[in-house]
Design a protein around this motif. Structure first.
Motif, PDB file in Angstrom:
ATOM      1  N   THR A 598       0.857  -1.171   0.000  1.00 21.54           N
ATOM      2  CA  THR A 598       0.000   0.000   0.000  1.00 21.54           C
ATOM      3  C   THR A 598       0.899   1.229   0.000  1.00 21.54           C
ATOM      4  OG1 THR A 598      -1.973   0.968   1.012  1.00 21.54           O
ATOM      5  CG2 THR A 598      -0.205   0.350   2.498  1.00 21.54           C
ATOM      6  N   THR A 599       0.307   2.368  -0.170  1.00 17.25           N
ATOM      7  CA  THR A 599       1.095   3.592  -0.234  1.00 17.25           C
ATOM      8  C   THR A 599       1.118   4.285   1.115  1.00 17.25           C
ATOM      9  OG1 THR A 599       0.564   3.922  -2.576  1.00 17.25           O
ATOM     10  CG2 THR A 599       1.354   5.840  -1.349  1.00 17.25           C
ATOM     11  N   TRP A 600       2.319   4.531   1.613  1.00 18.41           N
ATOM     12  CA  TRP A 600       2.506   5.393   2.773  1.00 18.41           C
ATOM     13  C   TRP A 600       3.089   6.711   2.276  1.00 18.41           C
ATOM     14  CZ3 TRP A 600       5.285   2.058   7.091  1.00 18.41           C
ATOM     15  CH2 TRP A 600       4.452   0.988   7.445  1.00 18.41           C
ATOM     16  N   LEU A 601       2.504   7.794   2.710  1.00 15.83           N
ATOM     17  CA  LEU A 601       3.070   9.110   2.424  1.00 15.83           C
ATOM     18  C   LEU A 601       3.959   9.516   3.593  1.00 15.83           C
ATOM     19  CD1 LEU A 601       0.001  11.010   0.931  1.00 15.83           C
ATOM     20  CD2 LEU A 601       1.768   9.698  -0.256  1.00 15.83           C
ATOM     21  N   ARG A 602       5.172   9.923   3.292  1.00 17.25           N
ATOM     22  CA  ARG A 602       6.135  10.319   4.316  1.00 17.25           C
ATOM     23  C   ARG A 602       6.415  11.815   4.184  1.00 17.25           C
ATOM     24  NH1 ARG A 602       9.390   5.866   6.095  1.00 17.25           N
ATOM     25  NH2 ARG A 602       7.939   4.448   7.115  1.00 17.25           N
ATOM     26  N   LEU A 603       6.331  12.511   5.311  1.00 11.87           N
ATOM     27  CA  LEU A 603       6.605  13.945   5.348  1.00 11.87           C
ATOM     28  C   LEU A 603       7.520  14.246   6.520  1.00 11.87           C
ATOM     29  CD1 LEU A 603       3.110  13.802   4.846  1.00 11.87           C
ATOM     30  CD2 LEU A 603       3.878  15.935   3.790  1.00 11.87           C
ATOM     31  N   ALA A 604       8.265  15.343   6.436  1.00  5.72           N
ATOM     32  CA  ALA A 604       9.169  15.743   7.511  1.00  5.72           C
ATOM     33  C   ALA A 604       9.337  17.255   7.482  1.00  5.72           C
ATOM     34  CB  ALA A 604      10.523  15.051   7.362  1.00  5.72           C
ATOM     35  N   GLY A 605       9.706  17.814   8.620  1.00  4.82           N
ATOM     36  CA  GLY A 605       9.923  19.254   8.710  1.00  4.82           C
ATOM     37  C   GLY A 605      10.405  19.639  10.091  1.00  4.82           C
ATOM     38  N   ARG A 606      10.316  20.937  10.379  1.00  4.68           N
ATOM     39  CA  ARG A 606      10.677  21.451  11.697  1.00  4.68           C
ATOM     40  C   ARG A 606       9.472  22.172  12.277  1.00  4.68           C
ATOM     41  NH1 ARG A 606      16.268  21.111  12.120  1.00  4.68           N
ATOM     42  NH2 ARG A 606      16.392  22.473  13.936  1.00  4.68           N
ATOM     43  N   VAL A 607       9.268  22.043  13.567  1.00  7.56           N
ATOM     44  CA  VAL A 607       8.100  22.628  14.210  1.00  7.56           C
ATOM     45  C   VAL A 607       8.194  24.144  14.174  1.00  7.56           C
ATOM     46  CG1 VAL A 607       6.814  22.855  16.361  1.00  7.56           C
ATOM     47  CG2 VAL A 607       7.778  20.638  15.716  1.00  7.56           C
ATOM     48  N   GLU A 608       7.228  24.767  13.485  1.00  3.77           N
ATOM     49  CA  GLU A 608       7.150  26.230  13.415  1.00  3.77           C
ATOM     50  C   GLU A 608       5.721  26.700  13.640  1.00  3.77           C
ATOM     51  OE1 GLU A 608       8.690  27.105   9.581  1.00  3.77           O
ATOM     52  OE2 GLU A 608      10.782  26.697  10.144  1.00  3.77           O
ATOM     53  N   GLY A 609       4.903  25.815  14.207  1.00  5.95           N
ATOM     54  CA  GLY A 609       3.488  26.071  14.411  1.00  5.95           C
ATOM     55  C   GLY A 609       2.732  24.779  14.194  1.00  5.95           C
ATOM     56  N   PRO A 610       1.409  24.835  14.072  1.00  3.08           N
ATOM     57  CA  PRO A 610       0.639  23.607  13.845  1.00  3.08           C
ATOM     58  C   PRO A 610       1.042  22.922  12.532  1.00  3.08           C
ATOM     59  CG  PRO A 610      -0.796  25.438  14.456  1.00  3.08           C
ATOM     60  CD  PRO A 610       0.541  26.020  14.191  1.00  3.08           C
ATOM     61  N   VAL A 611       1.105  21.600  12.578  1.00  3.79           N
ATOM     62  CA  VAL A 611       1.394  20.793  11.385  1.00  3.79           C
ATOM     63  C   VAL A 611       0.059  20.245  10.895  1.00  3.79           C
ATOM     64  CG1 VAL A 611       2.642  18.809  10.469  1.00  3.79           C
ATOM     65  CG2 VAL A 611       3.669  20.203  12.287  1.00  3.79           C
ATOM     66  N   LEU A 612      -0.395  20.708   9.714  1.00  2.01           N
ATOM     67  CA  LEU A 612      -1.750  20.413   9.254  1.00  2.01           C
ATOM     68  C   LEU A 612      -1.739  19.555   7.995  1.00  2.01           C
ATOM     69  CD1 LEU A 612      -4.869  22.575   9.200  1.00  2.01           C
ATOM     70  CD2 LEU A 612      -4.130  21.628   7.013  1.00  2.01           C
ATOM     71  N   TRP A 613      -2.610  18.542   7.981  1.00  2.00           N
ATOM     72  CA  TRP A 613      -2.890  17.778   6.768  1.00  2.00           C
ATOM     73  C   TRP A 613      -4.392  17.539   6.689  1.00  2.00           C
ATOM     74  CZ3 TRP A 613      -5.118  12.898   7.357  1.00  2.00           C
ATOM     75  CH2 TRP A 613      -4.983  12.296   8.618  1.00  2.00           C
ATOM     76  N   ALA A 614      -4.894  17.284   5.486  1.00  2.00           N
ATOM     77  CA  ALA A 614      -6.340  17.135   5.315  1.00  2.00           C
ATOM     78  C   ALA A 614      -6.650  16.319   4.075  1.00  2.00           C
ATOM     79  CB  ALA A 614      -7.011  18.508   5.213  1.00  2.00           C
ATOM     80  N   VAL A 615      -7.814  15.653   4.114  1.00  3.12           N
ATOM     81  CA  VAL A 615      -8.415  15.030   2.928  1.00  3.12           C
ATOM     82  C   VAL A 615      -9.815  15.621   2.819  1.00  3.12           C
ATOM     83  CG1 VAL A 615      -7.059  12.909   2.903  1.00  3.12           C
ATOM     84  CG2 VAL A 615      -9.062  13.026   4.352  1.00  3.12           C
ATOM     85  N   HIS A 616     -10.235  15.953   1.590  1.00  7.54           N
ATOM     86  CA  HIS A 616     -11.471  16.738   1.477  1.00  7.54           C
ATOM     87  C   HIS A 616     -12.127  16.533   0.125  1.00  7.54           C
ATOM     88  CE1 HIS A 616      -8.625  19.591  -0.495  1.00  7.54           C
ATOM     89  NE2 HIS A 616      -7.840  19.259   0.513  1.00  7.54           N
ATOM     90  N   SER A 617     -13.458  16.773   0.113  1.00  6.11           N
ATOM     91  CA  SER A 617     -14.247  16.596  -1.107  1.00  6.11           C
ATOM     92  C   SER A 617     -14.123  17.792  -2.030  1.00  6.11           C
ATOM     93  CB  SER A 617     -15.722  16.394  -0.748  1.00  6.11           C
ATOM     94  OG  SER A 617     -15.883  15.379   0.202  1.00  6.11           O
ATOM     95  N   GLY A 618     -14.102  18.983  -1.475  1.00  5.37           N
ATOM     96  CA  GLY A 618     -14.033  20.190  -2.277  1.00  5.37           C
ATOM     97  C   GLY A 618     -12.605  20.604  -2.577  1.00  5.37           C
ATOM     98  N   PRO A 619     -12.435  21.754  -3.186  1.00  2.35           N
ATOM     99  CA  PRO A 619     -11.094  22.212  -3.551  1.00  2.35           C
ATOM    100  C   PRO A 619     -10.254  22.660  -2.360  1.00  2.35           C
ATOM    101  CG  PRO A 619     -12.752  23.857  -4.136  1.00  2.35           C
ATOM    102  CD  PRO A 619     -13.492  22.647  -3.706  1.00  2.35           C
ATOM    103  N   GLU A 620     -10.902  23.000  -1.242  1.00  2.00           N
ATOM    104  CA  GLU A 620     -10.186  23.490  -0.073  1.00  2.00           C
ATOM    105  C   GLU A 620     -10.456  22.597   1.133  1.00  2.00           C
ATOM    106  OE1 GLU A 620      -8.065  25.924  -0.149  1.00  2.00           O
ATOM    107  OE2 GLU A 620      -8.485  26.425  -2.251  1.00  2.00           O
TER     108      GLU A 620
END
Length: 664
Positions: A598-620
């Motif tokens: 299956t597909t795992w998405l991997r992301l990384a970064g540095r904490v600079e505030g809330p870390v946000l991800w989303a799945v959605h029906s509309g464009p936003e």
């Protein structure tokens, strides 16, 4: 070696000393004296007493399931962990099954089931030894004149007794397996004893008497190392045997011991909210079915109360309404014999609510195979379905549903069969998984596979400073613990805000808590992670997508089965990994012993505030970030850390400020 020994001692706690003595006894001949001696105990006499279970012949819905199962079992085809295994014309009860070879027919304490040179994964042969397929055959024998079913049942029992003399072979290794087998044999005798003949019935009685002696002699192992479902199962086995075997002068004492043991573990096992300490959907069902059996053989008010609480937890979790996340370890462990889909949990919940009431209506007995065979006609206790509004359903799990979107936020944690998944989020769209739990894979297989699916790297959680939430110790234990808290939800317009936090990173310097805020709306699900303390700390995040989901990172979309396309909003550039061995990642396990890419998405970064991800029906997405605030339309949501609580605040142009606090 000293570090490992110290970690083992810490994990076992007060049970470390008796466990060490137990292991020494294996090596210096103590087991040979103890378990060799119990074979010389008086055999006893008398036939078995019936449990009075329903026979299911008046349930039309159960008949096609039973017929299909029986046709396979009569030909030697049995289902083991979702696979069809061909046992051939004569069952080899010692076959390794998932690999070539055969477990040795020697004294069980000399068999290696744990080291790297073991023959295979012992759970496969133990699953066969639970004899649920023999219960299926016995049901058909009781209801019809099916000669093929009777002949196979007789042949399998004959081969069992020939291949498994007392204390020899892999099937005498585990008290829990002996207890579960005892319940199966009692059912076989009750259903088909008249057709089996006196000699086989006598052999069943002898086997059950020895099983009782073995469980009693081996209770020190259970008490020192198995303060979990094993303890409950061993004591349940004693109660089943007490009910089935004719009374003798020691019956009262054995019953007293078994009830005390069962009650002590039950108090630990089932929490007030109905969740269980082992933090696993599979083991919740397993124990729930144990409680069903206990209500059949020896009902008490205490057991009924725990049964109802445990069943209603799964009702609130959503089992009557569709798919639910497969959190924690999953191995299809069952106490009841069913011809239904082994991955379905709802039948066990229905049986529990029915046995706690006066029985089950015809529709339930037709739809849920467990009700057909274990519950008489009547009326069950009503399931607590309620509204999915972001409140804690139990065990530190919040569930929310808006339109086609359902989310589960899992903040709680538990030992043994739980995973490192604090603040994981599972997202379902119109009955299809988008982001889910990738499952279990194995216990005794390759360690990289075992840990690859139970650690944080396989779950939709934020990991900090290059550290897992929990570091694994051996196959089931963890080197430390963590706690989570679910906060009260906030409703904003047509969206519900679920949230919670955990302390898995209190070992960092400075200590950190992590909070996740989940917004579920008719347009999608958005998740924002807040990290306590100064900015700049490294984070990483995995999003395990369902096996049948296809991701297009350039278009930021995920396509589901049937062609539905949903949008994907991520906190940076993602890399995808699928079916990789080095590193071991990108896998999904629907049942024990089974993995698929299956597909795992991997992301990384540095904490600079809330870390946000989303799945959605509309464009936003249904929410976005503005600095340290989460924005939902005209409402902003912010998080405040305090020593003894965490506060979520929602402020809107035309709304009164709303506070929601979760106490530490």
């Amino acid at each position: 070696m000293l570090k490992t020994t110290a970690a083992d001692a810490a994990a076992l706690g007060p049970g470390a000393v008796p466990r060490a003595a137990y292991e020494v006894s294996k090596r210096i001949g103590g087991h040979a004296v103890i378990f060799g001696g119990i074979g010389f105990a008086p055999r006893g006499a008398g036939g078995l007493l019936p449990l009075g279970l329903p026979r299911g012949g008046d349930v039309p819905g159960a008949e096609p399931r039973l017929a299909a199962d029986t046709a396979d079992a009569a030909k030697g085809l049995v289902r083991v962990f979702g696979r069809s295994v061909d046992l051939g014309p004569q069952t080899d009860w010692h076959a390794v099954l998932e690999a070539p070879g055969r477990w040795p027919a020697t004294h069980w304490w000399g068999i290696d089931i744990r080291s790297d040179v073991r023959l295979g994964d012992v759970k496969w042969v133990w699953e066969l030894g639970r004899m649920r397929h023999l219960v299926v055959l016995a049901r058909t024998v009781a209801l019809t004149s099916d000669r093929a079913a009777l002949e196979r049942l007789r042949a399998d029992l004959e081969s069992w007794f020939a291949q498994n003399p007392p204390e020899r072979g892999i099937h005498w290794y585990s008290n829990l397996e002996i207890a579960l087998r005892a319940f199966a044999l009692v059912q076989v005798h009750e259903l088909a004893g008249a057709e089996l003949g006196p000699r086989l019935c006598e052999r069943i009685g002898e086997d059950l008497r020895h099983a009782r002696r073995h469980i009693l002699a081996d209770l020190i192992y259970t008490a020192s190392s198995m303060r979990n479902n094993h303890w409950l199962g061993d004591s349940l086995g004693l109660l089943v045997l007490d009910r089935a075997l004719p009374a003798d002068r020691l019956s009262g004492a054995r019953r007293h011991v078994a009830r005390r043991l069962f009650g002590a573990q039950l108090h630990r096992q089932v929490r007030t909210d109905g969740s269980m300490i082992e933090d696993s959907l599979s083991y919740h069902r397993f124990v729930l079915e144990m409680l069903v059996v206990r209500m059949v053989v020896d009902p008490t008010a205490q057991v009924r109360d725990a049964l109802v609480r445990a069943a209603q937890f799964l009702s609130r979790f959503g089992v009557f309404e569709g798919p639910v996340p497969q959190f924690g370890d999953w191995d299809e462990g069952r106490t009841l014999a069913s011809s239904g889909d082994p991955r379905e949990v709802v039948g066990s919940v229905a049986a529990a609510l029915a046995i706690a009431g006066s029985g089950a209506p015809g529709s339930w007995r037709a739809d849920y195979d467990e009700c057909a065979w274990y519950v008489p006609p009547g009326q069950p206790i009503a399931p607590e379905r309620g509204e999915a509004d972001g409140h804690d359903v139990g065990g530190g799990i919040a569930r929310a549903r808006r339109g086609p979107w359902t989310s589960w936020l899992k903040v709680g944690s538990g030992p043994s069969h739980g995973h490192a998944d604090l603040c994981s989020t599972h997202v379902l769209h119109d009955g299809q998984w988008v982001v889910g739990d990738p499952g279990t894979g194995t216990y005794n297989g390759p360690l990289e596979q075992r840990n690859g699916l139970r650690t944080s790297a396989a779950h939709s959680v934020l990991c900090l400073g290059g550290e897992e939430q929990l570091n694994p110790h051996r196959v089931f234990r963890w080197r430390h613990t963590a706690r989570g808290w679910v906060g009260p939800p906030i409703t904003i317009g047509d969206a519900v805000v679920s949230w919670g936090f955990h302390d898995a990173y209190r070992r960092l310097d400075p200590p950190r808590r992590v909070a996740r805020v989940v917004v579920t709306s008719p347009d999608g699900v958005a998740c924002a992670d807040y990290v306590e303390g100064p900015f700049g700390l490294d984070w990483r995040l995995t999003l395990p997508l369902a096996p049948d989901a296809e991701v297009d990172l350039e278009a930021s979309t995920v396509q589901l089965v049937g062609g539905t396309v949903v949008g994907l909003t991520l906190p940076g550039r993602a890399t995808s990994i699928r079916g990789s061995v080095k590193p071991w990642a990108g896998w999904w396990s629907q049942t024990y012993g089974d993995i698929e890419p299956t597909t795992w998405l991997r992301l990384a970064g540095r904490v600079e505030g809330p870390v946000l991800w989303a799945v959605h029906s509309g464009p936003e997405p249904p929410a976005s970030c503005d600095g340290e605030d989460l924005v939902l339309g005209t409402t902003t949501v912010s998080l405040e850390w305090a020593t003894d609580h965490v506060r979520l605040t929602a402020r809107g142009e035309r709304e009164t400020t709303v506070f929601a606090e979760a106490k530490v």
